[in-house]
Design a protein around this motif. Sequence first.
Motif, mmCIF file in Angstrom:
data_model
loop_
_atom_site.group_PDB
_atom_site.id
_atom_site.type_symbol
_atom_site.label_atom_id
_atom_site.label_comp_id
_atom_site.label_asym_id
_atom_site.label_seq_id
_atom_site.Cartn_x
_atom_site.Cartn_y
_atom_site.Cartn_z
ATOM 1 N N GLU A 1 32.340 8.589 49.464
ATOM 2 C CA GLU A 1 30.983 8.072 49.360
ATOM 3 C C GLU A 1 30.097 9.067 48.618
ATOM 4 O OE1 GLU A 1 29.539 7.561 53.296
ATOM 5 O OE2 GLU A 1 29.558 9.694 53.768
ATOM 6 N N GLY A 2 28.954 8.583 48.176
ATOM 7 C CA GLY A 2 28.032 9.463 47.468
ATOM 8 C C GLY A 2 26.739 8.739 47.177
ATOM 9 N N VAL A 3 25.934 9.368 46.352
ATOM 10 C CA VAL A 3 24.622 8.827 46.007
ATOM 11 C C VAL A 3 24.499 8.760 44.490
ATOM 12 C CG1 VAL A 3 22.129 9.161 46.141
ATOM 13 C CG2 VAL A 3 23.571 9.737 48.110
ATOM 14 N N LEU A 4 24.231 7.572 43.982
ATOM 15 C CA LEU A 4 23.951 7.412 42.552
ATOM 16 C C LEU A 4 22.496 7.751 42.294
ATOM 17 C CD1 LEU A 4 25.779 4.040 41.798
ATOM 18 C CD2 LEU A 4 26.630 6.358 41.434
ATOM 19 N N GLN A 5 22.275 8.528 41.263
ATOM 20 C CA GLN A 5 20.921 8.956 40.921
ATOM 21 C C GLN A 5 20.440 8.169 39.699
ATOM 22 O OE1 GLN A 5 19.352 11.100 42.769
ATOM 23 N NE2 GLN A 5 20.937 12.214 43.869
ATOM 24 N N GLU A 6 19.382 7.355 39.889
ATOM 25 C CA GLU A 6 18.761 6.719 38.732
ATOM 26 C C GLU A 6 17.856 7.752 38.078
ATOM 27 O OE1 GLU A 6 15.865 2.952 37.507
ATOM 28 O OE2 GLU A 6 16.596 3.155 39.567
ATOM 29 N N ARG A 7 18.083 8.005 36.793
ATOM 30 C CA ARG A 7 17.389 9.110 36.143
ATOM 31 C C ARG A 7 16.759 8.655 34.828
ATOM 32 N NH1 ARG A 7 21.193 14.124 35.506
ATOM 33 N NH2 ARG A 7 22.233 12.738 34.050
ATOM 34 N N ILE A 8 15.718 9.367 34.420
ATOM 35 C CA ILE A 8 15.151 9.183 33.092
ATOM 36 C C ILE A 8 15.182 10.527 32.374
ATOM 37 C CG2 ILE A 8 13.701 7.201 33.644
ATOM 38 C CD1 ILE A 8 11.343 9.073 33.939
ATOM 39 N N LYS A 9 15.337 10.450 31.055
ATOM 40 C CA LYS A 9 15.467 11.655 30.244
ATOM 41 C C LYS A 9 14.150 11.959 29.552
ATOM 42 C CE LYS A 9 18.548 13.606 26.712
ATOM 43 N NZ LYS A 9 19.669 13.283 25.791
ATOM 44 N N LEU A 10 13.667 13.189 29.737
ATOM 45 C CA LEU A 10 12.438 13.648 29.110
ATOM 46 C C LEU A 10 12.713 14.928 28.329
ATOM 47 C CD1 LEU A 10 9.960 13.220 32.117
ATOM 48 C CD2 LEU A 10 10.469 11.564 30.311
ATOM 49 N N TYR A 11 11.835 15.228 27.382
ATOM 50 C CA TYR A 11 11.979 16.444 26.588
ATOM 51 C C TYR A 11 10.755 17.332 26.785
ATOM 52 C CZ TYR A 11 15.786 14.033 24.230
ATOM 53 O OH TYR A 11 16.956 13.368 23.953
ATOM 54 N N GLY A 12 10.951 18.625 26.623
ATOM 55 C CA GLY A 12 9.824 19.542 26.771
ATOM 56 C C GLY A 12 10.226 20.971 26.499
ATOM 57 N N THR A 13 9.465 21.893 27.074
ATOM 58 C CA THR A 13 9.701 23.322 26.869
ATOM 59 C C THR A 13 9.536 24.089 28.168
ATOM 60 O OG1 THR A 13 7.386 23.614 26.256
ATOM 61 C CG2 THR A 13 8.966 23.323 24.450
ATOM 62 N N ILE A 14 10.142 25.260 28.188
ATOM 63 C CA ILE A 14 9.917 26.213 29.264
ATOM 64 C C ILE A 14 8.900 27.229 28.768
ATOM 65 C CG2 ILE A 14 10.966 28.085 30.589
ATOM 66 C CD1 ILE A 14 13.518 26.472 30.680
ATOM 67 N N VAL A 15 7.852 27.445 29.544
ATOM 68 C CA VAL A 15 6.780 28.351 29.129
ATOM 69 C C VAL A 15 6.545 29.380 30.228
ATOM 70 C CG1 VAL A 15 5.696 26.564 27.731
ATOM 71 C CG2 VAL A 15 4.954 26.893 30.100
ATOM 72 N N ALA A 16 5.756 30.377 29.874
ATOM 73 C CA ALA A 16 5.370 31.371 30.881
ATOM 74 C C ALA A 16 4.480 30.712 31.928
ATOM 75 C CB ALA A 16 4.641 32.534 30.215
ATOM 76 N N ASP A 17 4.709 31.060 33.174
ATOM 77 C CA ASP A 17 3.871 30.558 34.267
ATOM 78 C C ASP A 17 2.513 31.265 34.192
ATOM 79 O OD1 ASP A 17 2.625 29.883 36.619
ATOM 80 O OD2 ASP A 17 4.378 30.214 37.887
ATOM 81 N N PRO A 18 1.426 30.519 33.991
ATOM 82 C CA PRO A 18 0.115 31.178 33.866
ATOM 83 C C PRO A 18 -0.272 31.969 35.107
ATOM 84 C CG PRO A 18 -0.128 28.790 34.073
ATOM 85 C CD PRO A 18 1.316 29.055 33.851
ATOM 86 N N LEU A 19 0.302 31.634 36.250
ATOM 87 C CA LEU A 19 0.007 32.392 37.466
ATOM 88 C C LEU A 19 0.759 33.714 37.508
ATOM 89 C CD1 LEU A 19 0.049 29.502 40.121
ATOM 90 C CD2 LEU A 19 -1.912 30.503 38.931
#
Length: 412
Positions: A167-185
């Motif tokens: 048994e298991g869990v199917l994950q409904e997913r959507i694909k997005l694009y972006g960037t990794i940036v410095a955390d302002p905090l």
Amino acid sequence: MNSFIKTLLLIASLGLSANLLASGDHDHGHDEHDEHHEEEPQKGVHNGRLLEDGDFVVELAIYEKDVPPEYRAWASVDGKSLKPGDWKLEVQLSRLGGDVNSFAFEPEQDFLRGQGVVEEPHSFDVKVIATYQNKQHQWTYPSYEGRITMEADVAAASGLTTAIAGEGVLQERIKLYGTIVADPLRVSHIQARYPGLIRSVKPTIGARVKAGDVLATVESNESLREYPLLAPIDGVVVERHSNPGEFTADRVLFTLLDERVLELHLQAFPTDASKIKTGQAITIYANGQQAQTKTEYITPRHGETPTLEVHAPVDNSAGNWVPNQAVEGWVDIAQTPVPLMVDNRALQSFRDWQVVFIQIGDTYEIRPLELGRTDGQFTEVLSGLNAGDSYVVENSFLLKADLEKSGASHDH
């Protein structure tokens, strides 16, 4: 030796095992790859296997023209056909993994008809018991298809890996694009508290400092006393605008970045806005690396394009990510529990089926599947596999290639 040549050599070496098993019997009452059999079973007028015991002969065939596969049988004595009501028949099929299918037979027209469907794959050890005039006649023989053997060291060298179906869990997913940036905090821009003359500077660009470390000493214009400029956070010096003998003025002297946690920015269009919620799991990928995180908050994105920006922290304690790195992110928007599922890497096309290869010891055999929903990584199994079955995940294509090389197929 490159990996492509190694793979070709492995396929060639593995072909021996499939050819050996392909020499087993495949009595399905239809045309099969008999040219690969060292000894072809003798066939009767109905294209079934002939089983002889003295002058008593049974012809047993799997019939599947316009019907699900079923057994049909005819018998004769001294070449004279018997009426279907004059004799009895039982067939027992022992499958890889321990399942046993038993078939009783009932008279129909001029033959005995097996009660039940002969499920695919038609790969089993067969036991036949016929009774005529109170005398039993028995035969046993192997009838394999879609089955090969491979020793453990060869399987390991081939890169075969297995998983347990469950048994298991199917994950409904959507694909997005972006960037990794410095955390302002986690970025600190450091200025002098009191303007004055910079007497000394400690770290260079790229140096790692801890909170409380002395970055520079400054002589105050008012008191003419020196005071230390301290690092307020742990981090790396990414900018330095100070040298001994310069005046501090009101400019930024150092910029520190704590890069152990970065921030993910993904762009989402309004059509996806209703699907994205805080707390949803996100998997990010870039340059062969991946990481897990969760949506922390969502904001409108500045600019002319009507998009939202998904924000999430990225653990960078291992140093796998860098600021301004482009990534793709899969956001889990729904979860569907299923009683049985398989890894999509295991699925292979074989004849007109989607199959996986189960493993029992050194033996591998196809299992045609009826499939349901999928999330792109895993697929629900409706029938054809049992929970707890060990199935091949990685490099299962080698097993398929081995079967195809051996001609291990039959016409349906």
